[in-house]
Design an enzyme around this catalytic site. Structure first.
Site, PDB file in Angstrom:
ATOM      1  CE1 TYR A  92      -3.667   2.556   0.695  1.00 62.34           C
ATOM      2  CE2 TYR A  92      -2.337   3.243   2.568  1.00 62.34           C
ATOM      3  CZ  TYR A  92      -3.399   3.458   1.711  1.00 62.34           C
ATOM      4  OH  TYR A  92      -4.190   4.554   1.871  1.00 62.34           O
ATOM      5  CG  ASP A 113       6.020   3.602   0.571  1.00 65.37           C
ATOM      6  OD1 ASP A 113       6.328   4.254   1.594  1.00 65.37           O
ATOM      7  OD2 ASP A 113       4.844   3.396   0.233  1.00 65.37           O
ATOM      8  CE  LYS A 117       0.974   7.693  10.060  1.00 63.97           C
ATOM      9  NZ  LYS A 117       1.127   7.228   8.664  1.00 63.97           N
TER      10      LYS A 117
END
Length: 438
Positions: A148, A243, A271
């Site tokens: 994802y 990623d 984050k």
């Protein structure tokens, strides 16, 4: 006269939320539908603990889905954000702190020579793919089934995480033309990657991959998998994008790329570089990043990018990580104790599980295993997982409410937390619907 049943405040809030918010939540996995109970509403958190709106305390292994490396409400982060808040919340202009965070990121992450701050991991992956297409002049992107990369149209194809939880292979609203530009192949399948490059030679802009999969549960890369990606992309002139929204700073200060010794062309971060505040970043070789406006023709912008509160938190996190040379070995040791303990109590209860772990990321799959890709992750017994989740929650341990997510151990988790978790697990494994003794 019998007393009426006590309603939880979480349930009341959920019913109010459902009138105004789709599904009553602002992100699907928070709905707890995969575990068959109403969602939890949190009132506050500190260290390794969250407290719900009814005042019940839980040992937390969600950790805001990974970024809380130091735990909830870390003192240095609170102080940094408080000081930044006194100077203002947003300017829409540049600050010295943005430069400092960029310096820290480029010093830490091997592949980053230049970096652009954004507001989320989704923005980071969306932007990195756009830059890769602009730099190479190609359109096709290779991704891996079950990985994802945020809710970007072209990447929301055969995704994991919440999409897997709700058994949706793709999302409505994604045009077929966008999906057609994405080539999805099985994670850890080197032969499939070779085949896709052979069939689309000179047309692939980039391969984007979670170097350690975290959105179909924790799945480590097979031996030689990442190295093969590096070789195939280099040979074909495509870019390799790591990623590291989950793995960056979670597995090592330099991310999975430093841990495995593989240098991608571009890296996306989330984050965790803001201590849990909304922030993200993408970066890579200078020649690639020089394609980004205003330096180059690839446009990407954001009014709140480099927000002073998030940047202040990010600097505080990174400086704290640099001050603690034993941080990652301590995290690894604590997570190993948890994984080995869970394996033992499951064995004792005659419950068949497979536990995957890389550093402080781990997933307990309710299947014999091994779990090496999305298909093998999907052999898990979801009903058994849901009952185990409920049993742990009742005993004060909060796990991710999906079989296809990772548990995260933070620096705030103590040996006592691990011991309490294992006591709860022993009881939960023995409960009806989870395990049965022979």
């Amino acid at each position: 006269m019998s007393k009426p049943p006590v309603r939880s405040r979480s349930l009341d809030l959920y019913e109010r939320a459902r009138q105004l918010i789709p599904g009553g939540v602002n992100s699907p996995v928070r709905a707890f539908r995969a575990v068959g109970i109403p969602p939890l509403f949190v009132a506050r958190a500190r260290g390794s603990e969250v407290v719900d709106t009814d005042g019940k305390r839980y040992i937390d292994y969600i950790g805001a889905w990974g970024p809380l490396l130091l735990g909830h409400a870390h003192t240095d982060i609170e102080r940094a954000v408080g000081q930044a808040l006194e100077r203002g919340t947003a300017y829409g202009l540049s600050t010295e702190a943005e430069v400092r965070l960029a310096e820290l990121l480029s010093e830490a992450v091997p592949s980053i020579e230049k970096v652009r701050l954004v507001n989320s991991g989704t923005e980071a992956t969306m932007s990195a793919v756009r830059v890769a297409r602009g730099f190479t002049g190609r359109d096709l992107v290779v991704k891996f089934i079950g990985c994802y990369h945020g809710h970007v149209d072209s990447l929301l194809v055969k995704a994991g995480s919440g999409v897997a939880t709700f058994a949706l292979p793709d999302s409505a609203g994604v045009p077929e033309q966008f999906a057609a530009l994405t080539l999805a192949v099985p994670y850890n399948n080197i032969d499939a990657v070779r085949q896709v490059f052979s069939s689309h030679r000179g047309k692939i802009a980039a391969v984007i991959v979670e170097p350690v999969a975290g959105n179909m549960g924790c799945i480590p890369p097979a031996e030689g998998f990442l190295q093969t990606l590096r070789e195939l992309t280099a040979e074909d002139g495509a870019l390799l994008i790591f990623d590291e929204v989950i793995t960056g700073f979670r597995l090592w200060i330099g991310g999975a790329q430093e841990l495995y010794g593989i240098l991608p062309d571009m890296t996306t971060l989330g984050k965790i570089i803001g201590g849990g505040l909304p922030v993200g970043a993408y970066g890579g070789r200078a020649e690639i990043m020089n394609c980004v406006a205003p330096e180059g023709p690839v446009y990407q912008a954001g009014t709140l990018a480099g927000n002073p509160l998030a940047v202040a938190a990010g600097i505080a996190v990174m400086e704290e990580v640099r001050r603690r040379p034993n941080l990652y070995s301590d995290l690894d040791s604590r997570a190993q104790s948890l994984a080995e303990g869970l394996r033992k109590v499951a064995w004792d209860a005659h419950v068949e599980v497979c536990i995957n772990r890389v550093g402080s990321m781990l997933t307990l799959f309710f299947t014999r295993g091994p779990v090496v890709d999305f298909d093998s992750a999907c052999t898990s017994n979801l009903e058994q997982f849901a009952r185990f989740f409920q049993g742990m929650l009742e005993r004060g341990v909060l796990l991710p409410p999906s079989q296809f997510e990772c548990m995260f151990v933070s620096a705030a988790h103590t040996e006592r937390d691990i011991e309490a978790t294992l006591v709860a697990a022993k009881e939960a494994f023995a409960s009806p619907g989870v395990g049965s003794r022979e």
